[in-house]
Design an enzyme around this catalytic site. Sequence first.
Site, mmCIF file in Angstrom:
data_model
loop_
_atom_site.group_PDB
_atom_site.id
_atom_site.type_symbol
_atom_site.label_atom_id
_atom_site.label_comp_id
_atom_site.label_asym_id
_atom_site.label_seq_id
_atom_site.Cartn_x
_atom_site.Cartn_y
_atom_site.Cartn_z
ATOM 1 N N HIS A 179 25.911 23.098 36.359
ATOM 2 C CA HIS A 179 26.705 22.213 37.220
ATOM 3 C C HIS A 179 28.180 22.437 36.936
ATOM 4 C CE1 HIS A 179 27.704 18.766 39.621
ATOM 5 N NE2 HIS A 179 28.343 18.208 38.610
ATOM 6 N N ASP A 181 31.766 21.361 37.945
ATOM 7 C CA ASP A 181 32.663 20.468 38.673
ATOM 8 C C ASP A 181 33.961 21.197 38.992
ATOM 9 O OD1 ASP A 181 31.481 17.759 38.764
ATOM 10 O OD2 ASP A 181 31.396 18.032 36.594
ATOM 11 N N ASP A 293 24.757 15.209 40.917
ATOM 12 C CA ASP A 293 25.784 14.394 40.281
ATOM 13 C C ASP A 293 26.490 13.352 41.143
ATOM 14 O OD1 ASP A 293 26.901 13.667 37.877
ATOM 15 O OD2 ASP A 293 28.589 15.035 38.023
ATOM 16 N N ASP A 430 25.999 20.683 32.552
ATOM 17 C CA ASP A 430 27.350 21.009 33.010
ATOM 18 C C ASP A 430 27.853 22.304 32.368
ATOM 19 O OD1 ASP A 430 27.174 18.645 34.311
ATOM 20 O OD2 ASP A 430 28.476 17.524 32.942
ATOM 21 N N HIS A 573 53.344 10.548 53.705
ATOM 22 C CA HIS A 573 54.346 9.491 53.769
ATOM 23 C C HIS A 573 53.757 8.089 53.753
ATOM 24 C CE1 HIS A 573 57.596 6.986 54.906
ATOM 25 N NE2 HIS A 573 56.890 6.546 55.937
HETATM 26 ZN ZN LIG Z 1 29.756 16.676 38.563
#
Ligand SMILES: [Zn+2]
Length: 1082
Positions: A179, A181, A293, A430, A573
């Site tokens: 995994h 990220d 996840d 991970d 903005h």
């Molecule tokens: Zn994750």
Amino acid sequence: MMKLSRQFTVFGSAIFCVVVFSLYLMLDHLQLDHTKSPNGGDRLQNGQLSILQDKIDRLERLLAENNEIIANIRDSVINLKESVKDGRGGPDSGNMSQGPYPDLLVSPPLVLPIDSQDCQFAARQFSKPADGVQLLDVYDLLTFDNPDGGVWKQGFDITYQENEWDSEPLQVYLVPHSHNDPGWLKTFDDYYRDQTQHILNNMVVKLNEDSRRKMIWSEISYFAKWWDNIDNQKRDAVKSLVERGQLEITTGGWVMPDEANSHYFALIDQLLEGHQWLEKNLGVKPQTGWAVDPFGHSPTQAYLLKQAGLANMLIQRVHYSIKKHFASQKTLEFFWRQNWDPASSTDMLCHMMPFYSYDVPHTCGPDPKVCCQFDFKRLPGGRVSCPWRIPPQPITDVNVQQRVQMLLDQYRKKSKLFRTKVLMVPLGDDFRYTEALEWDQQFQNYQKLFDYMNSHPELHVKAQFGTISDYFGALRKSAMDPGHASLSLPVVSGDFFTYADRDDHYWSGYFTSRPFYKRLDRILESHLRGAEILFSLALANIQRAGKPNGFPSVESYRLLTEARRNLGLFQHHDAIAGTGKELVVIDYGTRSVVIYNPTEQDRMSVVTVYVNTPHVRVDTSHSHPIPAQVSAVWDDATTASTELSFVVQVPALGLGVYHLSKAEEGGAETAQYLFLRQGGELSLSVKHFTVNNPQDDTTPVSIHNPHLQVWSSATTGLMERLKLKEDGSEHRIKVEFAWYGTTSSRDKSGAYLFLPDGEAKMYSPAQSPVIRVTKGSVFSEITTTFDHVTHTLRLYNVQGVDGQAVEICNSVDIRGEFNREIAMRLTSDLDSKDRFFTDLNGFQIQPRRTMAKLPLQANFYPMTSMAYLQDSGTRMTLLSAQSLGSASLKSGQLEVIMDRRLNQDDNRGLGQGVLDNKVTSNSFRLLLEKRAKTDNEKPSPLSYPSMLSHVSSLYLNHPLIPMAVSTEAGSLSLTRFSPLASSLPCDIHMVNLRTIQSKVRDEAALILHRKGFDCALSNRNTGLLCATTQGKIRTEKLFSNLRLGSIAAVSLTLMHQTEGGSSQEEISLKPMEISTFRVQLT
Ligand SMILES: [Zn+2]
């Protein structure tokens, strides 16, 4: 023709330039919302706050540079003017002319022309299939008592008979995964450099060593970056691995998106981005979704994957009590059906992982102490170990039999939670498989285990490495084999919010955390969509004009590089300054405002720009004067500048042009002001504006427009009553603010978790706030400035959509607070009981039920674009321009968390509190609608917004985009542009018209959504100039000056050809359907 081309070159390209920037920022944002597993490395997040700070600094710098950039844009347009002059009166100038209706306001029909057949869809009753599970029923059923389940803490004891697999062996598919990220930009690069590239490089080597080895990969953002950095030889090796089925790309999205806060536009866009990349580079069409996840799962994602042509999906983060219940019922594998699907066309085969996490200890079986011993990265001597204190052992001839028995016991127990004898076991975590050694440890040890299992028939097991699609293939074969009819899988409808991973740890905090970015995200989406559509139209027009080489020219590209920065700034903005207005400054050099309508129906709305003089008039491009209002911009006690608001009519997806000129007499009316402060004298005088003194500061203050009247307290300025002029009915709707603190126990609220210290305490300011009442010809408003919130209620004095709702804007500043969250609460006299409704991803409505058996924080749900409650006669809808957490804790009450400031980490991997708060402007519209009375209304899992609610939401999320154009009299004749032959049907939303550049000839993906709507709400006086047409659009009547050269129905992300009810001549959509058409515009 020339004129058209030149103008389009600039407008199309200018806005197109923002596409790249927007994508980058949006990706950033999606990553922000997407965090770590509880187990995974905290290190990933460590750099995030400093990067966030850098990012904010950068945005603030951009804001400071605004005036300079505005000047650059103006210069660009002056240059454009010269080009346009050349082309005046060209043969096709008719294309740039009037549009379907004249400039002056027309009278729209009183009641929307809605085909009665189009009302039948929403009137349908929900019918649960025989083997069906409805999540709302499951919530009624469960006690949520959380007993200790033994080794499977949140589950139960699993037992089996030794002989259960004698007739049919257990088939085990071990699915290696990693995994990854995608972090913030720098962190993304850092992690690519330090980990991800090594994972992928080692993958090529290690999978090639043994053809039995497998791997899956999800995040295309990383994969694409790696692909750019490898040579052709390695690319060929990757392609071979894919062809041999050793490497599978799962989902294939650019990221693994958050499913609570993301709007379906963004979900589709990142999926399309990934799938297009895969088609172009790898020739791969993903079959299976993999989402381990995201913190809770939405059926919208299931629908989108289904529409994209995927066959299966996997989800993981589901409330532990729901997991346990599904495990006990053997419903962890099911067909996920949309609530609104009257048949089975949306059914998506889904696997829900049964245990706590996707790491190895929680995936081989119920006992993490045992499973951890089969994570061979944790062999003694390595950097990671088993928290259960029993380390793995390398598999040898001596221990293999004993280790197989241990592992097989876990496999068999896990298998008892499923209906077939096919078992999926993930193997990863991970950022796994970074080092060659780890590949060897996992693959060699497991191969020894598998070899032993497979060579001992008395074990009745067949184990192998597999991809997730290998697993689903075997599952389908087993579950759908005619001999196994009894194994057919159940049908599940509903969603998996709000997620809890243990105890009362509900992940409802992240529905609101960092609202600044949630608002920014929505603005970026609106601009990105506008840019995509305009660019596609521009490109087609240029090609039609036979000038493809001039687009974009080097010169315009140079100018447009600056426009890119400016348009990027337009996007930021609102969120930064918290004014909620487009920053367009009209000064002496400016004479025109070009206004883009990003919605697909002709539209009448109010536009506001800054002006440097109160003496100004506004004319249409045909020199008809139109009503306008000059108001003060209250930077502090006295006015610093002025703004101009006027009502415009702009064709669908088109451009309108308005001219501004100086006028000493008869120009825009100036607004009148009234200031109130209880117990305190307020005497103000402001140049150019009339300030009245209050007659009596105890009488409620009131503003009204053609549709509504609002009464607010003279003490607080907050709304107390609302009257619908349609029938004269009055409702008590009280606006209040409230604080939540965090619990005094060890685990406290953080970025993900909401752990309040009980019910909210009402906000009571130390001193009476200053209340400012503005009355004008275009809008009236009541603004109250409290210490932490500047709250504005605004009514537009227009007939139609913008006049039907109360606009609410809260500028929130809680930077000085300690462990507090601030909520806006609407308390009405509606008898809604414990029922309310929130949307999922801006796509569909999910009915909710507030339950006393759940803790307060469990009763909060994501509100992406709207929440409503209703009784038999009335519906009250809060439309939102940003995703926030919402709840209805009492009958008639709706509340929204506005911002959160939390001083500690919540132990879910972030490693920080939420202390980076910005002054955040949250925008809403409040809509009160009459409902046709229904007797004995039963709670139903189905509900739909009204047409007015849909269109109001669209207007709120896609405001008109004004652009200042500097002109000198007579030198430039910009006129309105109407690309569509007429408004699209009221219920059809053009999600995107996105140019596809991979083909020899340019094509575009036309993505359309037919919205489901409830006819049982009043649709009078909407001011809309559209009708419904049973979901049908005649293609030759779609565009005004372009033709659809070809049109083909394809899957959502263009991976597959599809067959449907649409043809070359007619596009046909079912209610709720989102479909993509590959079109050629000529
Ligand atoms: Zn994750």
